[in-house]
Design a protein around this motif. Structure first.
Motif, PDB file in Angstrom:
ATOM      1  N   ARG A   4      -4.657  -5.324  14.781  1.00 29.55           N
ATOM      2  CA  ARG A   4      -5.445  -5.380  15.698  1.00 29.55           C
ATOM      3  C   ARG A   4      -4.950  -6.801  16.308  1.00 29.55           C
ATOM      4  NH1 ARG A   4     -11.469  -5.846  13.527  1.00 29.55           N
ATOM      5  NH2 ARG A   4     -11.546  -6.940  15.539  1.00 29.55           N
ATOM      6  N   LEU A   5      -4.195  -7.489  15.865  1.00 26.41           N
ATOM      7  CA  LEU A   5      -3.521  -8.678  16.599  1.00 26.41           C
ATOM      8  C   LEU A   5      -2.316  -8.319  17.309  1.00 26.41           C
ATOM      9  CD1 LEU A   5      -3.957 -11.422  13.510  1.00 26.41           C
ATOM     10  CD2 LEU A   5      -5.357 -11.149  15.425  1.00 26.41           C
ATOM     11  N   LEU A   6      -1.789  -7.234  17.203  1.00 25.08           N
ATOM     12  CA  LEU A   6      -0.679  -6.784  18.034  1.00 25.08           C
ATOM     13  C   LEU A   6      -0.800  -6.992  19.523  1.00 25.08           C
ATOM     14  CD1 LEU A   6       1.827  -5.890  16.119  1.00 25.08           C
ATOM     15  CD2 LEU A   6       1.827  -4.046  17.519  1.00 25.08           C
ATOM     16  N   PRO A   7      -1.906  -6.420  20.230  1.00 28.42           N
ATOM     17  CA  PRO A   7      -1.775  -6.607  21.554  1.00 28.42           C
ATOM     18  C   PRO A   7      -1.947  -8.111  21.863  1.00 28.42           C
ATOM     19  CG  PRO A   7      -3.511  -5.142  20.679  1.00 28.42           C
ATOM     20  CD  PRO A   7      -2.886  -5.876  19.665  1.00 28.42           C
ATOM     21  N   TRP A   8      -2.614  -8.997  21.213  1.00 28.68           N
ATOM     22  CA  TRP A   8      -2.587 -10.325  21.571  1.00 28.68           C
ATOM     23  C   TRP A   8      -1.236 -11.047  21.513  1.00 28.68           C
ATOM     24  CZ3 TRP A   8      -6.413 -12.147  24.180  1.00 28.68           C
ATOM     25  CH2 TRP A   8      -7.612 -11.675  24.077  1.00 28.68           C
ATOM     26  N   ALA A   9      -0.638 -10.712  20.274  1.00 27.18           N
ATOM     27  CA  ALA A   9       0.858 -10.899  20.175  1.00 27.18           C
ATOM     28  C   ALA A   9       1.594 -10.521  21.536  1.00 27.18           C
ATOM     29  CB  ALA A   9       1.270 -10.707  18.890  1.00 27.18           C
ATOM     30  N   ALA A  10       1.557  -9.701  21.888  1.00 23.81           N
ATOM     31  CA  ALA A  10       2.388  -8.914  23.074  1.00 23.81           C
ATOM     32  C   ALA A  10       1.827  -9.755  24.369  1.00 23.81           C
ATOM     33  CB  ALA A  10       2.027  -7.606  23.132  1.00 23.81           C
ATOM     34  N   MET A  11       0.444 -10.027  24.380  1.00 25.69           N
ATOM     35  CA  MET A  11       0.018 -10.702  25.570  1.00 25.69           C
ATOM     36  C   MET A  11       0.513 -11.998  25.504  1.00 25.69           C
ATOM     37  SD  MET A  11      -1.904 -10.586  28.197  1.00 25.69           S
ATOM     38  CE  MET A  11      -3.119  -9.296  28.032  1.00 25.69           C
ATOM     39  N   ALA A  12       0.540 -12.874  24.307  1.00 28.38           N
ATOM     40  CA  ALA A  12       1.290 -14.158  24.436  1.00 28.38           C
ATOM     41  C   ALA A  12       2.498 -14.238  24.668  1.00 28.38           C
ATOM     42  CB  ALA A  12       1.045 -14.842  22.586  1.00 28.38           C
ATOM     43  N   LEU A  13       3.522 -13.165  24.374  1.00 26.59           N
ATOM     44  CA  LEU A  13       4.813 -13.109  24.475  1.00 26.59           C
ATOM     45  C   LEU A  13       5.039 -13.011  25.974  1.00 26.59           C
ATOM     46  CD1 LEU A  13       7.773 -12.871  23.637  1.00 26.59           C
ATOM     47  CD2 LEU A  13       7.578 -10.584  23.570  1.00 26.59           C
ATOM     48  N   LEU A  14       4.197 -11.966  26.755  1.00 25.44           N
ATOM     49  CA  LEU A  14       4.052 -11.945  28.110  1.00 25.44           C
ATOM     50  C   LEU A  14       3.804 -13.332  28.721  1.00 25.44           C
ATOM     51  CD1 LEU A  14       4.610 -10.176  30.712  1.00 25.44           C
ATOM     52  CD2 LEU A  14       1.997  -9.716  30.275  1.00 25.44           C
ATOM     53  N   ILE A  15       2.976 -14.147  28.480  1.00 20.64           N
ATOM     54  CA  ILE A  15       2.497 -15.289  29.060  1.00 20.64           C
ATOM     55  C   ILE A  15       3.596 -16.250  28.999  1.00 20.64           C
ATOM     56  CG2 ILE A  15       0.833 -16.959  28.951  1.00 20.64           C
ATOM     57  CD1 ILE A  15      -0.276 -14.779  30.039  1.00 20.64           C
ATOM     58  N   LEU A  16       4.434 -16.187  27.805  1.00 23.82           N
ATOM     59  CA  LEU A  16       5.445 -17.263  27.574  1.00 23.82           C
ATOM     60  C   LEU A  16       6.429 -16.934  28.656  1.00 23.82           C
ATOM     61  CD1 LEU A  16       6.804 -19.493  25.778  1.00 23.82           C
ATOM     62  CD2 LEU A  16       7.292 -17.524  24.547  1.00 23.82           C
ATOM     63  N   VAL A  17       6.673 -15.614  28.841  1.00 23.32           N
ATOM     64  CA  VAL A  17       7.755 -15.304  29.748  1.00 23.32           C
ATOM     65  C   VAL A  17       7.261 -15.705  31.161  1.00 23.32           C
ATOM     66  CG1 VAL A  17       8.937 -13.248  30.904  1.00 23.32           C
ATOM     67  CG2 VAL A  17       8.662 -13.446  28.325  1.00 23.32           C
ATOM     68  N   LEU A  18       6.244 -15.411  31.378  1.00 25.45           N
ATOM     69  CA  LEU A  18       5.639 -15.958  32.776  1.00 25.45           C
ATOM     70  C   LEU A  18       5.810 -17.291  33.009  1.00 25.45           C
ATOM     71  CD1 LEU A  18       2.488 -13.102  33.161  1.00 25.45           C
ATOM     72  CD2 LEU A  18       4.825 -13.233  34.584  1.00 25.45           C
ATOM     73  N   ALA A  19       5.284 -18.241  31.887  1.00 25.40           N
ATOM     74  CA  ALA A  19       5.154 -19.593  32.189  1.00 25.40           C
ATOM     75  C   ALA A  19       6.822 -19.898  32.319  1.00 25.40           C
ATOM     76  CB  ALA A  19       4.696 -20.028  30.864  1.00 25.40           C
ATOM     77  N   ILE A  20       7.672 -19.344  31.534  1.00 28.61           N
ATOM     78  CA  ILE A  20       8.943 -19.828  31.721  1.00 28.61           C
ATOM     79  C   ILE A  20       9.414 -19.412  33.117  1.00 28.61           C
ATOM     80  CG2 ILE A  20      11.357 -19.537  31.079  1.00 28.61           C
ATOM     81  CD1 ILE A  20      10.506 -19.324  27.983  1.00 28.61           C
ATOM     82  N   ARG A  21       9.107 -18.520  33.685  1.00 28.94           N
ATOM     83  CA  ARG A  21       9.536 -18.004  35.089  1.00 28.94           C
ATOM     84  C   ARG A  21       9.073 -18.733  36.088  1.00 28.94           C
ATOM     85  NH1 ARG A  21       8.768 -11.958  37.008  1.00 28.94           N
ATOM     86  NH2 ARG A  21       9.392 -12.952  39.004  1.00 28.94           N
ATOM     87  N   SER A  22       7.666 -19.187  35.746  1.00 31.16           N
ATOM     88  CA  SER A  22       6.837 -19.917  36.684  1.00 31.16           C
ATOM     89  C   SER A  22       7.586 -21.580  36.855  1.00 31.16           C
ATOM     90  CB  SER A  22       5.616 -20.028  36.573  1.00 31.16           C
ATOM     91  OG  SER A  22       5.157 -21.077  35.373  1.00 31.16           O
TER      92      SER A  22
END
Length: 192
Positions: A4-22
């Motif tokens: 059940r935590l897998l989607p949250w982990a994927a979302m956190a990774l996506l946010i990290l990538v977006l934060a670095i890009r921004s």
């Protein structure tokens, strides 16, 4: 790791990538082609989404669902702000059958509340409906609170008032300063 935590982990990774890009000099935000209206999440890192379906799953197998035309997920604030919203409460549970429609909503994922700043329409199985001013859905306590004006219609009754509390699990509605209308017709238990 819990599945059940897998989607949250994927979302956190996506946010990290977006934060670095921004933080890089070329700051470009991608917006889906179908996204309508300028939804905002209040600052910080955010993900803009087109049509969205957000579900809050419970251990008993029930869930609350928010469908929207367009939404913004704010990572720092853990909120989903959406437009053209339909909320289904308690799906998969014995008390299922409450639907809330609103032009705008803001779901606080940590506080388990959904703010309805422009009011909403509520429908409950059994023929109950409501026209409500701005209010808050408290998902943890299973109650819709509307401090302003509200109108509830049900089989054989129409009630107007203010300061509504609609507890959908308990099937209980309370309101202050009420005015009722009982239209002529047949009522249960009445003969003739």
């Amino acid at each position: 790791m819990n599945v059940r935590l897998l989607p949250w982990a994927a979302m956190a990774l996506l946010i990290l990538v977006l934060a670095i890009r921004s933080s890089l000099p070329a700051n470009v935000a991608a917006v889906p082609a179908g996204a309508s209206g300028p939804e905002t999440a209040g600052g910080g890192s955010e993900i803009r989404l087109g049509p969205v379906d957000v579900r809050e799953l419970h251990d008993d197998g029930s869930w609350n669902r928010l469908d929207a035309d367009g939404a913004v997920y704010a990572y720092a604030g853990r909120t989903v702000t959406a437009g053209g919203v339909v909320i289904f409460l308690g799906e998969g549970a014995p008390f299922a059958g409450t639907t809330v429609r609103a032009p705008r909503a803001a779901w606080d994922l940590d506080g388990k509340t959904i703010g309805l700043p422009e009011g909403c329409r509520v429908a409950r199985k059994g023929g109950w409906t409501g026209e409500l001013s701005a209010g808050t859905l408290d998902l943890a306590r299973s109650v819709l609170r509307v401090p302003g004006p509200a109108r509830i219609d049900g089989p054989g009754v129409s009630v107007r008032g203010r300061n509504l509390a609609w507890e959908w699990v308990e099937e209980k509605i309370t309101m202050e300063s009420t005015r009722s209308l009982l239209p002529p017709g047949k009522f249960p238990g009445r003969k003739g």
